[in-house]
Design a protein around this motif. Structure first.
Motif, PDB file in Angstrom:
ATOM      1  N   THR A  61       0.726  -1.282   0.035  1.00 57.80           N
ATOM      2  CA  THR A  61      -0.038   0.193   0.186  1.00 57.80           C
ATOM      3  C   THR A  61       0.780   1.185   0.113  1.00 57.80           C
ATOM      4  N   PHE A  62       1.762   1.387   0.814  1.00 57.99           N
ATOM      5  CA  PHE A  62       2.633   2.480   0.998  1.00 57.99           C
ATOM      6  C   PHE A  62       4.099   2.398   0.703  1.00 57.99           C
ATOM      7  N   GLN A  63       4.514   1.153   0.273  1.00 55.18           N
ATOM      8  CA  GLN A  63       5.904   0.914  -0.318  1.00 55.18           C
ATOM      9  C   GLN A  63       6.872   1.156   0.896  1.00 55.18           C
ATOM     10  N   TYR A  64       6.487   1.188   2.155  1.00 54.28           N
ATOM     11  CA  TYR A  64       7.222   1.208   3.386  1.00 54.28           C
ATOM     12  C   TYR A  64       8.602  -0.141   3.288  1.00 54.28           C
ATOM     13  N   GLU A  65       9.570   0.435   3.853  1.00 50.62           N
ATOM     14  CA  GLU A  65      10.545  -0.616   3.908  1.00 50.62           C
ATOM     15  C   GLU A  65      10.670  -1.275   5.174  1.00 50.62           C
ATOM     16  N   SER A  66      10.257  -2.591   5.028  1.00 54.26           N
ATOM     17  CA  SER A  66      10.452  -3.381   6.246  1.00 54.26           C
ATOM     18  C   SER A  66      11.725  -4.068   6.855  1.00 54.26           C
ATOM     19  N   CYS A  67      11.970  -3.852   8.196  1.00 49.95           N
ATOM     20  CA  CYS A  67      13.168  -4.414   8.717  1.00 49.95           C
ATOM     21  C   CYS A  67      12.664  -5.370   9.788  1.00 49.95           C
ATOM     22  N   TYR A  68      12.408  -6.535   9.604  1.00 52.72           N
ATOM     23  CA  TYR A  68      11.668  -7.552  10.634  1.00 52.72           C
ATOM     24  C   TYR A  68      12.760  -8.309  11.186  1.00 52.72           C
ATOM     25  N   LEU A  69      12.967  -8.179  12.582  1.00 53.84           N
ATOM     26  CA  LEU A  69      14.113  -9.025  13.363  1.00 53.84           C
ATOM     27  C   LEU A  69      13.518 -10.257  14.126  1.00 53.84           C
ATOM     28  N   CYS A  70      14.176 -11.326  13.981  1.00 56.11           N
ATOM     29  CA  CYS A  70      13.617 -12.472  14.725  1.00 56.11           C
ATOM     30  C   CYS A  70      14.721 -12.957  15.700  1.00 56.11           C
ATOM     31  N   ALA A  71      14.291 -13.324  16.762  1.00 57.33           N
ATOM     32  CA  ALA A  71      15.484 -13.786  17.741  1.00 57.33           C
ATOM     33  C   ALA A  71      14.920 -15.436  17.740  1.00 57.33           C
ATOM     34  N   GLU A  72      16.157 -16.135  17.737  1.00 52.83           N
ATOM     35  CA  GLU A  72      16.014 -17.778  17.830  1.00 52.83           C
ATOM     36  C   GLU A  72      17.134 -18.313  18.751  1.00 52.83           C
ATOM     37  N   ARG A  73      16.416 -19.328  19.581  1.00 56.58           N
ATOM     38  CA  ARG A  73      17.526 -20.025  20.166  1.00 56.58           C
ATOM     39  C   ARG A  73      17.303 -21.619  19.788  1.00 56.58           C
ATOM     40  N   ALA A  74      18.441 -22.023  19.709  1.00 57.77           N
ATOM     41  CA  ALA A  74      18.344 -23.718  19.175  1.00 57.77           C
ATOM     42  C   ALA A  74      17.598 -23.762  18.118  1.00 57.77           C
ATOM     43  N   GLY A  75      17.483 -22.808  16.978  1.00 56.83           N
ATOM     44  CA  GLY A  75      16.856 -23.135  15.839  1.00 56.83           C
ATOM     45  C   GLY A  75      15.241 -22.663  15.993  1.00 56.83           C
TER      46      GLY A  75
END
Length: 364
Positions: A61-75
């Motif tokens: 809709t707005f062409q915003y730039e996403s920067c999604y961060l994911c935390a992981e432990r042991a996969g």
């Protein structure tokens, strides 16, 4: 790719909460979106606006730039932080979690994952040279070095076991207004085929308030992305649209989010009737919570929501200043925008419908 039916998405098993080992933060990859959504759905603090479908809606809709961060432990996923990099002459350059969402910020299953995500976001903010980083948390403690942004409160509460019990529990004045709406013989219709009618009503309402209107594509993209989690209810008088509400459904909660209101709605008590009918429909669907969303103290919507036995819950929005020296306030009710509001109200309708979608993307 459109979201699957989130009500049938399998939730994480108990092992996801018992793994040990170091926490690693990485950008979200396409193949990790199902695990991300599964985590958000299972976490008590997860929200509709932290789902990856909302990411795709805002990008389209707005062409915003996403920067999604994911935390992981042991996969396994142990935390998520949806972020968007916004840059324009009004906001400046900012990282926001999340634009147009009443709830956002970090969703983590433990303090180590939360800390890792927060530090990764701060590093990203420094690397990108933003003016500020904003986390729109619903609740929780304020992080060290962050400033509160206490403009809003949200309103939510449990739905009754039956519509009859819900009606009797309401304040006397609210019950009177619902009956008044019923006596005015308003016709209720549900369905996304009304989207064009709703959008015209929505655009007219936004103009009266002096606020730039969202593009119609926001609603179209939301309905396409969340076909099982969107709802459109409208009321008509003599076949003329009076009021409509575009809602989201998340887990066991109905979230009425966008409303289009005609000038005639108040005299017809249309809002009271419409929201009561939406609550009834939510009960019939088996939902358990009703979430009116956020409002600012001292406004009409804030007072209206208090009439439904829902107490305000202050939102824990917080800002980390990077290049800015003051906390930003881009709310439409900011007195600094008073002149712009009055000018916008006087513009012709065609011009606000053309310019509004271009302007509103500056205020995420």
């Amino acid at each position: 790719m459109a979201n699957p039916d989130l009500r049938t998405l399998p939730l994480p098993d108990a092992a996801a909460r018992t793994e040990s080992g170091p926490v690693r933060v990485r950008p979200l990859a396409a193949e990790g979106e199902v695990a991300w959504d599964r985590f958000v759905l299972a976490h008590p603090s997860g929200s509709f606006f932290q789902l990856t479908g909302w990411k795709r809606v805002l990008e389209k809709t707005f062409q915003y730039e996403s920067c999604y961060l994911c935390a992981e432990r042991a996969g396994r996923t142990t935390g998520v932080l949806p972020l968007f990099l916004i840059s324009n002459w009004i906001v400046g350059r900012a990282l926001i979690s999340v634009p147009l969402g009443v709830y956002g910020g970090i969703c983590a299953q433990d303090s180590e994952s939360e800390k890792a995500l927060r530090e990764a976001a701060e590093e990203l903010a420094m690397r990108e040279g933003v003016d500020y980083l904003e986390l729109r948390n619903r609740n929780g403690s304020r992080f060290t070095g962050y400033h509160p942004n206490p403009l809003y409160a949200t309103f939510s509460g449990p739905l009754p076991a039956s519509p009859e019990l819900g009606f009797q529990s309401l304040q006397k004045d609210t019950r009177y207004m619902i009956r008044k709406g019923q006596k005015n013989a308003l016709e209720l219709r549900r369905g996304m085929e009304q989207l064009g009618t709703f959008y015209r009503l929505f655009a007219q309402n936004m103009k009266r308030h002096g606020t730039p209107v969202f593009p119609r594509s926001l609603f179209e993209n939301s309905a396409q992305e969340f076909p099982q989690q969107t709802d459109l209810l409208m009321a008509y008088k003599n076949d003329q649209p009076v009021i409509g509400v575009f809602s989201f459904i998340f887990r066991d909660t109905m979230l009425p989010y966008y409303a289009g209101v005609s000038p005639e709605a108040s005299a017809l008590a249309a809002a009271n009737l419409l929201y009561f009918e939406l609550m009834k429909h939510s009960v019939q669907m088996g939902l358990r919570q009703f979430d009116f969303g956020r409002s600012k103290s001292g406004t009409g919507p804030y007072a209206f929501k208090q009439q439904w036995n829902m107490q305000p819950e202050p939102l824990n929005y917080q800002v980390r200043l990077v290049k800015r020296t003051t906390v930003p306030n881009f709310s439409p009710v900011n007195p600094k925008f008073e002149l712009a509001t009055r000018v916008w109200q006087k513009l012709p309708m065609w011009l606000t419908c053309w310019a509004g979608p271009r302007v509103v993307r500056w205020f995420p």
